[in-house]
Design a protein around this motif. Structure first.
Motif: not given
Length: 596
Positions: A544, A547-552
């Motif tokens: 996180l 800046g990961s795009e897989e936040v959920d």
């Protein structure tokens, strides 16, 4: 009930938590992240599209025995042929006998898929891999040349023949005999029970690894030898030859895994060949047994994942009542039950136990790989000690977990969970055996204390505790992880103190070993999972912050770690209190007073 392999979580554990690419580089097997992911994706397709659809009908049809021949459920033969043709059978086999040499860290994810998709189907192939290990390590060159390549390919299957009617856990009581012959072979006579896949119609030959006594062998377990006894004796050209003097006398009618043939095997002077040294059979068999115990742990994990998937899907669809805080789906006649707190409790319990157990399984698989493949001999020995410590934890805790999670799945389904056609009750029936075979979970707990803890005075366990303490220390200064890191550090210190107390008690009173063993194993596993959940939370927090795009996905990991800390880890306290209750309350009651 459909099964879908949890690929995203598997990739998280392999790549983000344990860096399987670096692991493979150390082992020198040429695997990289892209290839690992490709294998997992293809394995998920096979498990979900080929194996899982056979699960229900396998349970309904079961197996049949006619004139000594077993017929497996419809579709099993075709699925097994595809299993072999696509190379899944040879996945972990040694390269020199046609295997692919995949590490256990990767293979265990595929094997978990098979367990979750159809446990009965996996039973037939599971022990073959253990037979390969035992034969490769202890067998003569002649036996290896005659049998290993066929076993590795899955063309021939293997079994493990230990148990007799009077000799279950206590193998010192076994009576099967092996008489030496002039040509160097042996005539094996006796009966074995509970033999998984002892007879089947999937492979063209079945190679039994049988524990027996040679003439004049010492009494007890020191007089047990291991022999290879094939259904068909191999010809010089490697084809199956003459039928051996053995037969399947019966198949058991069981509570679960009904698609797997559990056989009574009769050996009537069957030709067999010694594996390893005479009277050293138990040591040879432990090579196979440790693999089998790890695989049974994966069975619990696979069942748990399947139960969680089924419960989650149902909870999202089933409409009942309104959420206590007000309508969550005002456009519907009632709210999906996932909005009710008690259902959330059950689902999150399933989720955190399953995902935590997956981390523990892969961590153990890593040690198994390093034990056999690390380039440094000292590191191989160290990994062997760690794997030996972890095996009883994996076998016992993961199978207890699978039964609990399956039971919770039935509860989420309510009345429908108790009805056969919804599939959840089959998972509960199938999982029950995993707590019993390959050494009951009580035996695993005794092994943890008697052989592992007392064997070295707690040194290896202390090393494990120190490793996780260092990992927790590294996260203690991060605000987002401080609560979890602090709890893990406190439990690790408590675990050390409890270990010392237990070692003192068992020296003074051997009954304390049996009285404390199950609670100590459970306590240890819950604390170990807490350490693994802390590491999972740390990796997700790293993602996180990067800046990961897989936040959920990563937020769900953090939430799950907090749930585990607050709602699951407190179970350890109950096991600690029970353990400290001592042996006297168990052993003081006279046997006659149990009933009047």
């Amino acid at each position: 009930m459909a099964y879908q392999a949890p690929l995203r979580d598997m990739r998280f554990v392999l790549h983000e938590l344990f860096d399987v690419s670096t692991h493979c580089e150390l082992l020198g097997n040429g695997l990289d992240r892209e290839l690992v992911d490709g294998v997992l994706e293809e394995g998920a397709r096979y498990a979900g599209e080929v194996v899982a659809p056979l699960n229900r009908q396998g349970d309904e049809q079961g197996v049949t025995l006619l004139d000594g021949a077993v017929t497996t459920p419809q579709g099993f033969r075709e699925a097994y042929r595809q299993y072999c043709d696509n190379g899944w059978a040879s996945m972990t086999g040694p390269l020199e006998y046609g295997g692919q040499g995949f590490p256990q860290m990767v293979a265990c994810s595929f094997h978990e898929m098979l367990m979750g998709a159809n446990l009965s189907f996996r039973v037939y192939s599971g022990l073959t891999e253990g037979a390969v290990l035992a034969l490769h390590k202890h067998g003569s060159e002649a036996l290896k040349q005659a049998y290993l390549d066929k076993l590795v390919s899955g063309q021939w299957a293997g079994t493990m023949c230990l148990t007799e009617p009077q000799a279950g856990t206590d193998l010192a009581l076994l009576r099967t005999r092996a008489e030496p012959q002039a040509d160097g072979s042996y005539r094996v006579s006796g009966s074995k029970i509970f033999i998984s896949g002892g007879e089947q119609d999937l492979s063209e030959n079945i190679v039994h690894l049988v524990l027996a006594r040679l003439p004049y062998a010492p009494a007890g377990v020191k007089g047990i030898s291991l022999l290879l006894v094939p259904k068909f004796i191999a010809n010089a050209d490697g084809t199956p030859g003459a039928k051996n003097a053995l037969s399947c006398g019966a198949v058991e009618h069981k509570m679960g895994i009904k698609g797997a043939a559990t056989c009574v095997m009769n050996f009537d002077g069957a030709s067999g060949w010694l594996i390893g040294e005479a009277n050293q059979g138990l040591a040879c068999m432990f090579t196979m047994m440790n693999d089998a115990r790890f695989q049974v742990g994966l069975q619990g994990l696979g069942i748990g994942e399947a139960a969680f998937q089924g419960a989650l899907a149902y909870a999202r669809e089933r409409l009942q009542s309104r959420a206590l805080s007000g309508p969550a789906a005002p456009d519907k006649v009632a709210d999906p039950i996932i909005h009710h707190a008690d259902v959330r409790r059950m689902l999150l319990t399933q989720k955190t136990l399953v995902e935590g157990s997956r981390m523990l399984a892969v961590y153990c698989a890593r040690q198994l790989d390093l034990e056999h493949g690390h380039p440094d001999a000292a590191q191989r020995k160290a990994a062997g000690r760690r794997a030996a410590l972890l095996i009883p934890l994996v076998k016992a805790f993961l199978t207890d977990m699978g039964q609990e999670v399956a039971s919770l799945g039935v509860q989420v389904f309510g009345g429908h969970g108790y009805i056969r056609e919804w599939g959840m009750e089959q998972l509960m029936r199938d999982s029950r055996i995993t707590q019993i075979y390959e050494g009951t979970n009580g035996i695993q707990a005794l092994d943890l204390i008697r052989r592992k803890l007392m064997g070295d005075g707690g040194a290896e366990l202390a090393a494990l505790q120190d490793e996780f303490a260092a990992l927790a220390d590294a996260q203690a200064g991060r605000a987002e992880l401080a609560e979890l890191a602090g709890a893990v550090l406190a439990r690790l210190q408590e675990w050390r103190t409890l270990t010392a107390t237990l070692l003192d008690r068992v020296r003074d009173n051997p009954e304390e070993i049996g009285a404390a063993s199950v609670d100590f194993l459970q306590y240890s596993a819950y604390v170990l999972l807490a350490g693994l959940w802390l590491q999972a939370a740390a990796r997700s927090q790293d993602a996180l912050e990067a800046g990961s795009e897989e936040v959920d996905f990563h937020q769900a990991k953090l939430h799950s770690a907090r749930f585990y800390l607050r709602r699951i880890l407190p179970r350890a306290s109950g096991h600690r209190e029970a353990l400290l209750g001592g042996a006297d309350c168990l052993m003081a009651l006279p046997e006659a007073h149990f009933a009047f």
